[in-house]
Write an enzyme that holds these catalytic residues in place. Structure first.
Site, PDB file in Angstrom:
ATOM      1  N   ASP A   5       0.829  -1.211   0.000  1.00 41.72           N
ATOM      2  CA  ASP A   5       0.000   0.000   0.000  1.00 41.72           C
ATOM      3  C   ASP A   5       0.861   1.257   0.000  1.00 41.72           C
ATOM      4  O   ASP A   5       1.976   1.249   0.504  1.00 41.72           O
ATOM      5  CB  ASP A   5      -0.921  -0.026   1.235  1.00 41.72           C
ATOM      6  CG  ASP A   5      -2.092   0.927   1.082  1.00 41.72           C
ATOM      7  OD1 ASP A   5      -2.405   1.335  -0.057  1.00 41.72           O
ATOM      8  OD2 ASP A   5      -2.710   1.260   2.119  1.00 41.72           O
ATOM      9  N   HIS A  10       2.074   3.249  -9.083  1.00 46.81           N
ATOM     10  CA  HIS A  10       1.849   1.824  -9.382  1.00 46.81           C
ATOM     11  C   HIS A  10       2.993   1.276 -10.234  1.00 46.81           C
ATOM     12  O   HIS A  10       3.448   0.151 -10.039  1.00 46.81           O
ATOM     13  CB  HIS A  10       0.518   1.636 -10.118  1.00 46.81           C
ATOM     14  CG  HIS A  10      -0.677   2.043  -9.310  1.00 46.81           C
ATOM     15  ND1 HIS A  10      -0.793   1.755  -7.980  1.00 46.81           N
ATOM     16  CD2 HIS A  10      -1.821   2.713  -9.645  1.00 46.81           C
ATOM     17  CE1 HIS A  10      -1.957   2.238  -7.516  1.00 46.81           C
ATOM     18  NE2 HIS A  10      -2.589   2.824  -8.512  1.00 46.81           N
ATOM     19  N   LEU A  56      10.966 -20.408  -5.069  1.00 52.00           N
ATOM     20  CA  LEU A  56       9.935 -19.575  -4.434  1.00 52.00           C
ATOM     21  C   LEU A  56       8.588 -19.714  -5.151  1.00 52.00           C
ATOM     22  O   LEU A  56       8.541 -19.750  -6.385  1.00 52.00           O
ATOM     23  CB  LEU A  56      10.389 -18.112  -4.495  1.00 52.00           C
ATOM     24  CG  LEU A  56       9.434 -17.059  -3.939  1.00 52.00           C
ATOM     25  CD1 LEU A  56       9.463 -17.039  -2.413  1.00 52.00           C
ATOM     26  CD2 LEU A  56       9.778 -15.676  -4.473  1.00 52.00           C
TER      27      LEU A  56
END
Ligand code: IPE
Ligand code: IPE
Ligand code: MG
Length: 250
Positions: free
Chosen positions: A26, A43, A137
């Site tokens: 955020d 973004h 991962l």
């Protein structure tokens, strides 16, 4: 059956390094605003930080990284921001899949895909298939995801598959239908940007996660910040309902 046991059914074995980190990324909009840039510039910068976060997790032995990219409530944003975010996903998928494959990273997208453009859904399926056999991962991107949606869809599918479940079912039977059935529950939850809330992220799975909140905005999140979050995690005493004395005598 779920692959991993539930923290409320069995006490999990935990280590110095969280096996699974879940992040609410955020603060992109505020980062941009501070610089007199349009929100979307935040973004864009945020995607670069995702790349860095993936690298940090892979290098530090984290096995699962789950990132909240778009919530089921983010459709409430201005249409042009939503459109931009969708094209950013598309672009990022296109650019990154090769690198994920090279680095042995498995990509999984969770969320309600029914609202996406068919081209995006196809790209997601392609990227998941291309990385499905990687065992490094596991990077999960939550897009059009909501914790309540997840529990609802799990219940619906459970009842569809096993109509007799209306008579009763176990926690583990339901958990097998949740979006993240392939991963252990998050050990560490990080939220950047200063807000201290869950915003309908992994409601079920965060039952016993350690929560870490930082004022740092997502585009400013870096290695030093990552290390602070890990250090904070390492100071926690994860009791899972027991007393400190019980832990000491183990
Ligand atoms: C998080 O940053 C990214 C998404 C929700 C897609 P925000 O866009 O919420 O940034 P702030 O909270 O407005 O600063
Ligand atoms: C949560 O951030 C969702 C993502 C980071 C994708 P928001 O910025 O949408 O959360 P609220 O609305 O402030 O709770
Ligand atoms: Mg926000």
């Amino acid at each position: 059956m779920a692959l991993f046991s539930s923290s409320t059914q069995t006490i999990p074995v935990t280590g110095e390094i969280p096996q699974h980190i879940a992040v609410i990324m955020d603060g992109n909009g505020r980062w941009a605003k501070k610089r007199f840039l349009p929100r979307v510039a935040g973004h864009k910068r945020g995607v670069e930080v995702v790349r860095e976060m993936v690298r940090l997790c892979a290098n530090n032995g984290v096995k699962f990284l789950t990132l909240f990219a778009f919530s089921s409530e983010n459709w409430r944003r201005p249409a042009d921001e939503v459109t931009f975010l969708m094209s950013l996903f598309m672009e990022a998928l296109q650019q990154e899949v090769g690198k994920l494959a090279e680095n042995n990273i498995r990509l999984v997208m969770i969320g309600d895909k029914s609202r996406f453009e068919p081209a995006l859904t196809a790209k997601i399926a392609e990227a998941e298939a291309a990385t499905a056999n990687n065992d490094g991962l596991t990077l999960t991107i939550a897009a059009n995801y909501g914790g309540r949606w997840d529990v609802m869809q799990a219940l619906q599918r459970l009842i569809q598959d096993k109509p007799e479940a209306v008579q009763g079912f176990s926690e583990e039977e339901l958990a097998a239908y949740l979006s993240m059935h392939y991963a252990p529950e998050p050990d560490l939850f990080i939220r950047t940007g200063g807000e201290q809330r869950i915003s309908n992220f992994l409601l079920w799975q965060l039952a016993y996660s350690e929560l870490y909140f930082t004022e740092t905005l997502w585009p400013d999140f870096d290695e030093a910040e990552f290390k602070r979050a890990i250090a904070s995690y390492q100071q926690r005493e994860r009791r899972f309902g027991r007393t400190s004395e019980q832990l000491a005598s183990n």
